[in-house]
Design a protein around this motif. Sequence first.
Motif, PDB file in Angstrom:
ATOM      1  N   GLY A 232      39.089  38.670  54.896  1.00 43.55           N
ATOM      2  CA  GLY A 232      39.060  39.772  53.945  1.00 43.55           C
ATOM      3  C   GLY A 232      40.116  40.830  54.253  1.00 43.55           C
ATOM      4  N   GLN A 233      40.772  41.314  53.197  1.00 44.56           N
ATOM      5  CA  GLN A 233      41.762  42.372  53.373  1.00 44.56           C
ATOM      6  C   GLN A 233      41.093  43.661  53.833  1.00 44.56           C
ATOM      7  OE1 GLN A 233      43.842  42.287  49.489  1.00 44.56           O
ATOM      8  NE2 GLN A 233      45.703  41.958  50.670  1.00 44.56           N
ATOM      9  N   PRO A 234      41.829  44.489  54.567  1.00 44.01           N
ATOM     10  CA  PRO A 234      41.236  45.741  55.054  1.00 44.01           C
ATOM     11  C   PRO A 234      40.790  46.644  53.914  1.00 44.01           C
ATOM     12  CG  PRO A 234      43.326  45.294  56.144  1.00 44.01           C
ATOM     13  CD  PRO A 234      43.207  44.309  55.033  1.00 44.01           C
ATOM     14  N   LEU A 235      39.781  47.418  54.205  1.00 47.21           N
ATOM     15  CA  LEU A 235      39.285  48.424  53.265  1.00 47.21           C
ATOM     16  C   LEU A 235      40.426  49.331  52.816  1.00 47.21           C
ATOM     17  CD1 LEU A 235      36.786  50.051  52.055  1.00 47.21           C
ATOM     18  CD2 LEU A 235      36.895  51.378  54.180  1.00 47.21           C
ATOM     19  N   MET A 236      40.535  49.558  51.513  1.00 44.77           N
ATOM     20  CA  MET A 236      41.434  50.584  50.980  1.00 44.77           C
ATOM     21  C   MET A 236      40.555  51.782  50.642  1.00 44.77           C
ATOM     22  SD  MET A 236      44.539  51.361  50.295  1.00 44.77           S
ATOM     23  CE  MET A 236      45.374  52.708  49.458  1.00 44.77           C
ATOM     24  N   PRO A 237      40.465  52.753  51.539  1.00 41.46           N
ATOM     25  CA  PRO A 237      39.490  53.835  51.361  1.00 41.46           C
ATOM     26  C   PRO A 237      39.946  54.833  50.313  1.00 41.46           C
ATOM     27  CG  PRO A 237      40.839  54.272  53.276  1.00 41.46           C
ATOM     28  CD  PRO A 237      41.278  52.928  52.754  1.00 41.46           C
ATOM     29  N   PRO A 238      39.047  55.679  49.831  1.00 41.45           N
ATOM     30  CA  PRO A 238      39.451  56.751  48.925  1.00 41.45           C
ATOM     31  C   PRO A 238      40.369  57.732  49.650  1.00 41.45           C
ATOM     32  CG  PRO A 238      37.175  57.031  49.620  1.00 41.45           C
ATOM     33  CD  PRO A 238      37.607  55.689  50.107  1.00 41.45           C
ATOM     34  N   LYS A 239      41.159  58.459  48.895  1.00 42.31           N
ATOM     35  CA  LYS A 239      42.180  59.326  49.484  1.00 42.31           C
ATOM     36  C   LYS A 239      41.564  60.424  50.346  1.00 42.31           C
ATOM     37  CE  LYS A 239      45.880  59.895  47.036  1.00 42.31           C
ATOM     38  NZ  LYS A 239      46.907  60.332  46.046  1.00 42.31           N
ATOM     39  N   TYR A 240      40.347  60.858  50.023  1.00 44.18           N
ATOM     40  CA  TYR A 240      39.753  61.948  50.808  1.00 44.18           C
ATOM     41  C   TYR A 240      39.509  61.555  52.264  1.00 44.18           C
ATOM     42  CZ  TYR A 240      35.040  59.818  50.363  1.00 44.18           C
ATOM     43  OH  TYR A 240      33.950  58.994  50.427  1.00 44.18           O
ATOM     44  N   SER A 241      39.462  60.238  52.557  1.00 44.85           N
ATOM     45  CA  SER A 241      39.217  59.780  53.930  1.00 44.85           C
ATOM     46  C   SER A 241      40.329  60.211  54.882  1.00 44.85           C
ATOM     47  CB  SER A 241      39.072  58.260  53.968  1.00 44.85           C
ATOM     48  OG  SER A 241      40.299  57.624  53.660  1.00 44.85           O
ATOM     49  N   TYR A 505      48.404  51.180  52.009  1.00 44.49           N
ATOM     50  CA  TYR A 505      48.795  50.072  51.143  1.00 44.49           C
ATOM     51  C   TYR A 505      49.483  48.970  51.944  1.00 44.49           C
ATOM     52  CZ  TYR A 505      47.664  52.033  46.567  1.00 44.49           C
ATOM     53  OH  TYR A 505      47.007  52.492  45.454  1.00 44.49           O
ATOM     54  N   GLN A 506      50.388  49.374  52.834  1.00 45.98           N
ATOM     55  CA  GLN A 506      51.095  48.381  53.633  1.00 45.98           C
ATOM     56  C   GLN A 506      50.136  47.586  54.523  1.00 45.98           C
ATOM     57  OE1 GLN A 506      54.237  50.295  55.810  1.00 45.98           O
ATOM     58  NE2 GLN A 506      55.359  50.918  53.976  1.00 45.98           N
ATOM     59  N   ALA A 507      49.036  48.220  54.940  1.00 49.41           N
ATOM     60  CA  ALA A 507      48.067  47.537  55.791  1.00 49.41           C
ATOM     61  C   ALA A 507      47.439  46.346  55.084  1.00 49.41           C
ATOM     62  CB  ALA A 507      46.983  48.508  56.247  1.00 49.41           C
ATOM     63  N   GLN A 508      47.373  46.405  53.758  1.00 50.70           N
ATOM     64  CA  GLN A 508      46.813  45.278  53.011  1.00 50.70           C
ATOM     65  C   GLN A 508      47.638  44.006  53.201  1.00 50.70           C
ATOM     66  OE1 GLN A 508      43.869  45.933  51.111  1.00 50.70           O
ATOM     67  NE2 GLN A 508      44.138  47.786  52.336  1.00 50.70           N
TER      68      GLN A 508
END
Length: 1003
Positions: A232-241, A505-508
């Motif tokens: 599974g690709q890493p979590l793309m969290p909301p910007k507030y994180s 994004y690059q982490a994906q």
Amino acid sequence: MQLNRHQLGQLVGANKREHFYELHYATGEIAHLYILADGIFRYFLDPNNNFDEAHTDLVQLENFDNSYFEKSRPRATSDSLIIQTGDYQLIFQQKPATMTIFDNHLHRSRMSQLSPLEIAPTQTCEILQQNKNEFYFGGGLQNGSFSHKGKQIEIKHDQITGAGGVISQVPFFWSNAGFAEFRNTTANGSYDFGSINPQASKIAHNDGIFDNFYLLGDSPSQLLAKYYLLTGQPLMPPKYSLGLGYLGNFVSTMWQPSEAKQRNANLFEDGGYYVRTQDETAASGKASLNGEEEYQFSARAMIDRFHKRDFPLAWFVPNYQVPVEAATFATFSEYAKTQGVESGLWTNSSPAFAKGFSFLATNDSSSETLKRSSNVLKELLDHKRQFILTNNGIAGSQKSAALFFGDNGGNWENIGTQVAGFIGAGLSGEPLVGSSVDGTLGGGNAQIAIRDFEWKALTPLLFSIDDQGNYSKHPFAYNHKMTQINRSYLALRKHLTPYLYTLLYQAQLGNPIVRALFLEFPHEQINYTSQVKHEFMLGSNLLVAPITNGREDGAGNSRKDNLYLPSHRMMWIDLFTGEKYMGGRVYNQLSYPTWHLPIFVKGGAIFDLGDRNFVFYPHGQSEITFYDDNGNIDYLHHHTETKVSSTLEGSQLTIVIEPTKGDFTGMTTEKATNLVILCDEYPDGISLKINDQPVKMQEYGTVDTFAHAREGFFYNTNYNLLPEFAQYQPKGQTALQIKLAPREITDSKIELTIRNFNYGAQTLVHSITDSLLRSPKQPSVDQDQITAHSLTITWPKVTDQVQVEINGILYDGISGDSYTFHELTPNTRYLMRLRNVSGNKASEWSEPFGAITKRAARDYAIHGVKVKSNYEANPEHPLAYLTDLKSASEWQTKDKFDETNPLTLTFTFDKLEKLSRMTFVPHNIDHQNDPTEVSVELSLDGQNFEPYGNHYAWKADSKNKVIGLRDVQARAVRLTIHQSSGPLVAGKEVVFYRDKSYFDKTE
């Protein structure tokens, strides 16, 4: 010895089934080989022949079809089975039954088994051939280590957060030879990458099934991307994180009055000082979420406090580690929302109620729990982006959660430990990682706390965990000066948020956020080693080198040695001062005042400080694509990409900003564009084209006139990139500033050309050998000052500066006539040369000289010591931690200590040992529960004990307690504790050291 353990027998047959190859072995085992994709293979051996393909929920098998298997071609030779798939040959030797993966394109093997698999009912083991220049990474967050060559790591979650602890259990590793392995199991494992045999890597798991995925790739990002395809690709969290976070206990924390002079006292709004207490009779105030008890001790008041002190919070967990009522939490959440703060719920499993919270924090990272929590958030948030925090990880948890943890504060060692751990997490497929500023327990050292905040402001998560110990952990816990520095670093993080968001994004795609140096500079061997474990790349453009110790210069500034800046072709720029450094060398004797974290911008870097405010550090050719969205929605289909490039050829600089692609809800398409281009002198010949049409640019002569301009440029000799740091660094840098009027960004290609441009040309001038500059005579190593981790060299002083080459690496910034090199590797030969330096001129090198560092004291420590006690241990601090040789673990009794019933610790060795000493390492949070009176008994046979010496009186302090045992032989040692400084007994470690003659006999 393990019963029924045997090697896999000769390969005696093979069949091609419907979607796998079936391999038969002489010892009766059958294995299935699956070819899932290009460079992804699964070897599945089940001794019970059940072959449940989905026996764990770690792998997303639905991502694969049968097409690559169908295209594979098997052929048999006289001694092996060879399966051709794409550019790879899977070679299965008949006898011995080993596997090799050969790359036809590279004309070499990617990996080879050194011997057949070893199989037992409760363990399987693979032994791989290890090459001389092969390095290994992965295994989860192994605190204190990211490069594992020559080491053994454990694949488990041991709840130890300090050095040597394993925060996440990830049975995945990879090699720079271009292969990775993912073991599809939840069982504990042990990976030995050459600590015993430097030519072999031993990969073992406590699982009788051998279900292993082999991944091949030409780069680390390819290997990580294939791991994500499996798990599974890493979590793309909301910007507030990415904003400032806070976790505290506003349910059961109590406060009692105190005085200002008490170090851990907190000043509250009523003008009184208070400290936390667990004594209900002493408490005068109790925490609450909404002020139900007393407002100043509430979670609401803490939000107000952060905002009042200009530390705007982005997210907040008010019930850290404790349950809370639904209605109370919902009321708090409503208030937090009005203050722009997202509220999170701490839960030990899955949420008991589904309203009021925006995200979850948990200590349960099991696939089942994370899936349930994800489903709850999905329904609650109406498909908006999710955010889950977990304080331990497993393979696949990266797709649902970010990894966070807390450590013991007030400890310099933990900073370096966590830097290496963060790097290792990224290399293990866990890019979203964070640790609480100044830990959870302990603390109280302002200098450590502020240095911790500084570097963590440049990591994926920035947060504090409060109310777990005696000291407050929020960023305004100390004086005004410290608070102001923290505030400046929070502002720096805000400036860099668009860059951090791009890194998410690059982490994906398999690119870690906190990166090992070798990911950007793969051709330098030093970058693969632990020599650079205390610095990292944040993305591709920033090198961060945290302050990891309390060493100071004469002015009280932090002393920084051993700072490596990669690549002799690269220019590095101090983010704050603009000072330029040549890469490819180690810098020493650098000084950094408290406000100054060593952060270096890579030459060629491009940043967007938000809203199309681009900053350029021109050097060679570089480009970056900035990503953006509205921070909450489906990022995959609703985001923008803006490609920006910079090319400096000779004295001509060309900058291109491509039209923005994509869209998202709430996007503004007509925007102004601002460029800041760092330079050394006034450039001329500025030409601008927009969509290939020339645009005239007006020059402005003052800051004020340029500030009111709609479009034009200004040559600023006192530009301040980070206004928040102007108070510390009043002198600005030289920069060309350009303003472009608002235009449709999705339909505007901007091309800027500048002639006679100069930035850093003098920095990249290499040293010139000057025959008139005398070569050093007789530099030498001071034999009396050699330790396991340091060497002192001396030389006749000719010039103010010298350079030293150590094992091929250039060390710069060395003055005087002697210098001590720290942080060296024990028992290692260091070959050196020295030359005098004056400006950019250097003498010839001296004749080579050198020395071998001494063995580390821990080399003489006895491993595998067994220990028994007459007192039961706290389950979270088991007795085994006392002899695990990990200084971060801690043993603690469960029941209260009774002096009428002395506590006995009986330590047993595997054989009769000749000892030199025993060391008791006390716990370092406080000095309660330390042994204060002990006695020692010795045994030659492990059964009969004789007293050794009299009773020993120990002080309850942080110093190690040493009992000399020179020339003593023993099979067992009994330590009896007669008195303790607290109601329990605790300790970090008991270490027994062999006599130093041990290695004389074994080598």
